[in-house]
Every structure is written in C-alpha cells, then in structure tokens.
Design a protein around this motif. Structure first.
Motif, mmCIF file in Angstrom:
data_model
loop_
_atom_site.group_PDB
_atom_site.id
_atom_site.type_symbol
_atom_site.label_atom_id
_atom_site.label_comp_id
_atom_site.label_asym_id
_atom_site.label_seq_id
_atom_site.Cartn_x
_atom_site.Cartn_y
_atom_site.Cartn_z
ATOM 1 N N ILE A 1 22.755 -8.724 -30.186
ATOM 2 C CA ILE A 1 22.846 -7.312 -30.607
ATOM 3 C C ILE A 1 22.603 -7.190 -32.119
ATOM 4 O O ILE A 1 21.924 -6.271 -32.580
ATOM 5 N N TYR B 1 21.441 -3.691 -34.891
ATOM 6 C CA TYR B 1 22.578 -2.754 -34.778
ATOM 7 C C TYR B 1 23.609 -2.976 -35.882
ATOM 8 O O TYR B 1 24.496 -2.153 -36.053
ATOM 9 N N GLY B 2 23.496 -4.077 -36.616
ATOM 10 C CA GLY B 2 24.440 -4.345 -37.699
ATOM 11 C C GLY B 2 24.549 -5.848 -37.882
ATOM 12 O O GLY B 2 23.898 -6.617 -37.155
ATOM 13 N N VAL C 1 28.922 -6.098 -35.493
ATOM 14 C CA VAL C 1 28.829 -6.070 -34.029
ATOM 15 C C VAL C 1 30.148 -6.560 -33.417
ATOM 16 O O VAL C 1 30.622 -6.023 -32.410
ATOM 17 N N MET D 1 32.267 -3.716 -33.253
ATOM 18 C CA MET D 1 31.864 -2.790 -32.181
ATOM 19 C C MET D 1 32.446 -3.249 -30.846
ATOM 20 O O MET D 1 32.889 -2.432 -30.025
ATOM 21 N N ILE E 1 30.875 -1.330 -26.773
ATOM 22 C CA ILE E 1 29.831 -2.044 -26.023
ATOM 23 C C ILE E 1 30.323 -2.226 -24.591
ATOM 24 O O ILE E 1 31.373 -2.842 -24.348
ATOM 25 N N ILE F 1 25.452 0.609 -25.603
ATOM 26 C CA ILE F 1 26.197 0.763 -26.855
ATOM 27 C C ILE F 1 26.465 2.241 -27.020
ATOM 28 O O ILE F 1 25.507 3.045 -27.017
ATOM 29 N N LEU G 1 20.710 -0.581 -24.499
ATOM 30 C CA LEU G 1 20.348 -1.427 -25.638
ATOM 31 C C LEU G 1 18.825 -1.370 -25.831
ATOM 32 O O LEU G 1 18.081 -1.253 -24.863
ATOM 33 N N ASP G 2 18.382 -1.478 -27.093
ATOM 34 C CA ASP G 2 16.938 -1.524 -27.354
ATOM 35 C C ASP G 2 16.324 -2.702 -26.593
ATOM 36 O O ASP G 2 17.013 -3.687 -26.304
ATOM 37 N N ARG H 1 17.067 0.888 -37.074
ATOM 38 C CA ARG H 1 17.330 -0.528 -36.757
ATOM 39 C C ARG H 1 16.043 -1.278 -36.382
ATOM 40 O O ARG H 1 16.001 -2.502 -36.460
ATOM 41 N N ARG I 1 15.141 -5.381 -37.100
ATOM 42 C CA ARG I 1 15.352 -6.274 -35.958
ATOM 43 C C ARG I 1 14.598 -7.584 -36.154
ATOM 44 O O ARG I 1 13.594 -7.619 -36.879
#
Ligand code: URA
Length: 239
Positions: free
Chosen positions: A7, A12-13, A18, A21, A27, A48, A53-54, A87, A91
């Motif tokens: 993730i 996302y961070g 994460v 999160m 999540i 999320i 999720l991407d 994001r 990535r």
C-alpha cells in the motif's frame, strides 16, 4: 509482499502512515471487515476508506493529454501528473509517459510503470504506429504523401532519413499522418520541410488503440486487450 509495503508503494503514504491507517481501521476487505497488516488478501478485495485500492504494478493507462500541459515530471507549469490522483506521482515502480507529446499537442498519451512494455512500444524495432491529425496554415501542395512515404526525407540536423510515413489528406489544410518512429517535434518538422506550418496537432491513435471519446484531461486504466491493441495495425478511429 506485506500489505503495508504494497500500500505504501502505491503512494498512499509512508509505511508509518499506512501502519496508522491499519490501526485506524481504514483498510478493510470488500465486505467491510477490518484488515490487519499481516493479512493475506487478494489485491482486488482491498479497500481504503471503502474505495478499491489502486491497480497493482503493471499499470497502463491512457490519457487525453490536453493542450498546455507537458509530459515532464518537473516542469514548473502544468504537467500530465497533475491530472492524476497525487499518489500516482509517487507510486513505485514509477509511472512514466510512453514517449512524449509537446505542450502544444493534444491527444492519446500512454503512461505505464512497466519499463519493459514502455520500451516495447517506443522501440524502433517494434514499429508501433502513431497516428496524428494536423491542421495546417497552408494548403497541401499535393506531393507530401509521396515525399513522406519515400523514406528519403532528411530533417534538419538529423543524420538519417525518416522512415516511410503515410499521409492521408482529409481536406486542403487537414491531414492524417501515420508514423512508425518518434523523433523530436517530428510532425511539425515534417510539414515545415514542405514549407507548411502545423496549426493544431492531435494524436488520435497508437496502433489500433484509439483516443475515441475520452475528453481532454480524462484518463482510464487499460486492460490487457487494450494494451494489445496498441501493437495492432492502425484502424480508422473516427467515423
Ligand atoms: N510530432 C510533433 O511535432 N509533436 C508531437 O507532440 C508529436 C509528434
């Protein structure tokens, strides 16, 4: 791969963000059950804040690049990455444009994080067709199609002639040009070599993958079938 890393790699961070999160219960799986960092879950089932999720690495997307936007990451002006969720810019593996379109050219642009695919598309050996539509400042002379198809046209400051390219006249000042290579400002320079000037330029297809109805600035994720189309023979994209 651990969920936290997966993730975080999707932008996302940081791993620390994460991990938080997960602790906050943001999540979940597709049924809304809270996931824990050590869980093993199919990518497509991860949510999320309730959102899917991407896509995982191997991402390919097509964008209708609007005018006035550059393909660079660093340009101080508007760049294509500004049109994607923030994001997507961070990535890993990194998302890169497949070749470039000038700031003043609109149309079909591919982006991918798959380096091997990127090279397959831009490699001269693959000879993937790129189809452009140009409007011109002056009427076509009539000999452009033969000149561009000849394989002998040498552009200024180049050391090898251009590969044969196909020109279809769509009107006195409107042409479709199909190229199998991608040199710097190629379309503009080709028409300049005939004493003309490109006024507007749009890429309408890569292989058999058409820009279609995608609005300027819009984008969509491609599936394997779409990607395969990019290696196909160009087809008539517009009625
Ligand atoms: N040819 C050009 O001149 N510009 C582009 O952006 C693409 C091809």
């Amino acid at each position: 791969m651990k969920l936290v890393k997966l993730i975080a790699n999707l932008g996302y961070g940081s791993r620390k963000d994460v991990a938080w999160m997960f602790r906050e219960g943001r999540i979940t799986d597709a049924d809304g059950d809270v996931l824990y960092a050590d869980d093993r879950v199919e990518h497509a089932r991860i949510r999320i804040d309730g959102e899917p999720l991407d896509p995982p690495p191997g991402l390919v997307l097509m964008m209708h690049k609007p005018l006035g936007v550059t393909c660079s990451r660093k340009d101080p002006g508007r760049v294509v990455y500004d049109l994607l969720p923030p994001r997507y810019r961070v990535r890993e593996p990194a998302l890169s444009t497949v070749g470039r379109l000038d700031r003043d050219t609109s149309g079909l642009l591919l982006l991918t994080d798959d380096g091997a695919l990127l090279h397959r598309i831009i490699s001269p050996r693959a000879s993937v067709a790129k189809v452009y539509e140009a409007t011109l400042a002056e009427d076509l002379r009539g000999d452009e199609a033969a000149l561009f198809a000849s394989g002998t046209l040498m552009l200024e400051s180049e050391t090898t002639p251009l590969a044969p390219a196909a020109l279809d006249a769509l009107g006195p000042r409107h042409a479709r040009l199909t190229l199998h290579e991608g040199r710097y400002h190629q379309v503009r320079r080709m028409f300049a070599a005939t004493g003309n000037r490109v006024e507007t330029l749009q890429r309408v297809a890569i292989g058999a993958l058409c820009l279609g109805e995608l609005a300027p600035g819009a984008w969509r994720v491609l599936d394997a079938e779409d990607v395969a189309r990019a290696f196909g023979a160009p087809s008539a994209c517009r009625a």
